[in-house]
Design a protein around this motif. Sequence first.
Motif, PDB file in Angstrom:
ATOM      1  N   TYR A 367       0.807  -1.215   0.000  1.00 50.66           N
ATOM      2  CA  TYR A 367       0.000   0.000   0.000  1.00 50.66           C
ATOM      3  C   TYR A 367       0.844   1.272   0.000  1.00 50.66           C
ATOM      4  O   TYR A 367       0.314   2.383  -0.162  1.00 50.66           O
ATOM      5  N   PHE A 373      -6.347   6.414  -7.005  1.00 52.87           N
ATOM      6  CA  PHE A 373      -7.271   6.211  -5.892  1.00 52.87           C
ATOM      7  C   PHE A 373      -8.271   5.096  -6.183  1.00 52.87           C
ATOM      8  O   PHE A 373      -8.621   4.311  -5.290  1.00 52.87           O
ATOM      9  N   LEU A 376      -6.586   1.945  -5.523  1.00 54.25           N
ATOM     10  CA  LEU A 376      -6.472   1.747  -4.083  1.00 54.25           C
ATOM     11  C   LEU A 376      -7.776   1.186  -3.509  1.00 54.25           C
ATOM     12  O   LEU A 376      -7.752   0.244  -2.704  1.00 54.25           O
ATOM     13  N   LEU A 440     -12.723   5.205   3.377  1.00 51.87           N
ATOM     14  CA  LEU A 440     -11.933   5.167   2.138  1.00 51.87           C
ATOM     15  C   LEU A 440     -12.806   4.738   0.968  1.00 51.87           C
ATOM     16  O   LEU A 440     -12.750   5.336  -0.112  1.00 51.87           O
ATOM     17  N   THR A 452      -8.293  12.401   0.075  1.00 51.85           N
ATOM     18  CA  THR A 452      -7.888  11.042  -0.284  1.00 51.85           C
ATOM     19  C   THR A 452      -6.657  10.612   0.505  1.00 51.85           C
ATOM     20  O   THR A 452      -6.542   9.441   0.886  1.00 51.85           O
ATOM     21  N   LYS A 453      -5.744  11.576   0.787  1.00 49.04           N
ATOM     22  CA  LYS A 453      -4.554  11.232   1.570  1.00 49.04           C
ATOM     23  C   LYS A 453      -4.932  10.870   2.993  1.00 49.04           C
ATOM     24  O   LYS A 453      -4.365   9.935   3.595  1.00 49.04           O
ATOM     25  N   ARG A 456      -6.440   7.388   2.980  1.00 49.81           N
ATOM     26  CA  ARG A 456      -5.381   6.426   2.641  1.00 49.81           C
ATOM     27  C   ARG A 456      -4.484   6.180   3.849  1.00 49.81           C
ATOM     28  O   ARG A 456      -4.190   5.037   4.194  1.00 49.81           O
ATOM     29  N   TRP A 459      -6.163   4.082   6.518  1.00 53.90           N
ATOM     30  CA  TRP A 459      -6.210   2.652   6.176  1.00 53.90           C
ATOM     31  C   TRP A 459      -4.843   1.998   6.383  1.00 53.90           C
ATOM     32  O   TRP A 459      -4.752   0.918   6.983  1.00 53.90           O
TER      33      TRP A 459
END
Length: 495
Positions: A367, A373, A376, A440, A452-453, A456, A459
């Motif tokens: 990851y 994205f 991901l 997410l 999104t960061k 991420r 997670w």
Amino acid sequence: MLAVSKSFESLGKLSNAYVRTIHDKKSFDPGIPDPLISEIWGKLHDIDYLVILYTGALKKSFSWTGAELGIFWAFIQADQQANKISKREIIVIYFGELPPTGWGGLAINLEISSIDLQLPRDAFRQKVAYETHRGHQYVLLSNKLQSIGAAADGRLPAQLGQNSVTAPEWQTYLTTRSEQIAEPIVPDLMAELHDIFAGRVRQTSIEQRLIEFHIPKTFAYSEEVQALPDDTLLEEHGEAFALFNLGASDGTMNWDTFKSNLKNKEASWIIAAIERSVISAVSPDIARDDEQIIRSPDTGSIFRLIITRRLEFYDGSRVIHMYMIPALPVAFLENSNAAVTLGYINVAVKYRAVFLDPSSDLGYLSYYMKMEFDELKSKVRRSIRELLIIEDESHVLKLDDLKSISIYYGITADKAKIIGAMDADWTAVRKALIDAAQPLLKTPSTADETQTKAVRDGWVKALTDFVKVSDQINSDSLAKAIDNLKLYVLPSGKA
């Protein structure tokens, strides 16, 4: 064919008259069709009996059997029109399966039972010789050979026939032929067939547990939609519904009815396993999932779900064939310490390969690789999916029961405390992992980089904590399970 032909040839040697046999592989000269038909016509014109060996096997369309039968039927009809009777006769020798209707003539079944095929050849031959004298199935064959011999006698000229010898001599001749037919002709024939049948491949038909899923054209798979539509039609084969204590008079029901009627503690696990298996066959984006297993509410037996066929129609509808293959008897797991421990080791190793191996495609290190994205999100769904699959397998095999845990981990008060602490730690990191996945997966692909960061990073942190705790638990419990397995399988060990 040669074995039957030999019996008629043996009969000819016993008769004063000449009993001649002809058959397709030895008596005709292959050539172009018209001359061959003429040759068949000529030879059939001179014979009294047409013997057909019917094995039940379909022949190619250019087989001459149909032509031979048609020509011989024409001769019989011509005899009947001229003399109101025909001495010609069709004899059908078959093996177990009755020949098609309309062939006429005498039908003789020479099938040898599976029990008789288990006898040594000589023992079977003696049995036939004994039964030929006592009205068994072979008496029909014996009587027909007798009548063929009598027909041959009737064709003898006066100077060679019955009137050429005394009455006692003729009777001795008939008695001798009758005895020779009963022994050795019929026993020899059946003994040869015994040799042939003993080497024949036995064909059996076993109806498997199969459910056809007729998925409507309105269904469109997406990573967000991983459930079968309620109007999917299920069609059973091999009484597959009975495995779930369900039944349908016409062998069909829709998916909604199946789910509603599946009332037992395993229902949610069964529904999830079936949907994952079928959806994997429908989706072009995920590999076919043949790892799903279920426990039958009816028998308690464990079955693996295998997708064998996927049909797609131009209107968008699909048909999926899912077989339920017996995997492992429940009694084997429940009654064997070694088997339970092996089951646990198998699941634990699978878990380690997916989540704990640094080189795994779903391991936490993967990851940190740069990815889009959407990619991901797909990867996170795969991780959660693999986790649920492994948990399902553990549950179906009852590896999460206290009894099973005590088998592969051992029983003491101290160990019980350790197990309780490990379970609490694992439950916490698992919950954190699932919780981190939800925001997410719900974040749209159009979200800004800051958002999104954040999801991420959340997670990856949850997965790192999950792997750290899982790695310690997996290593400790796996090592203990392997140590206990030595006790269960080595002669010096004691369970």
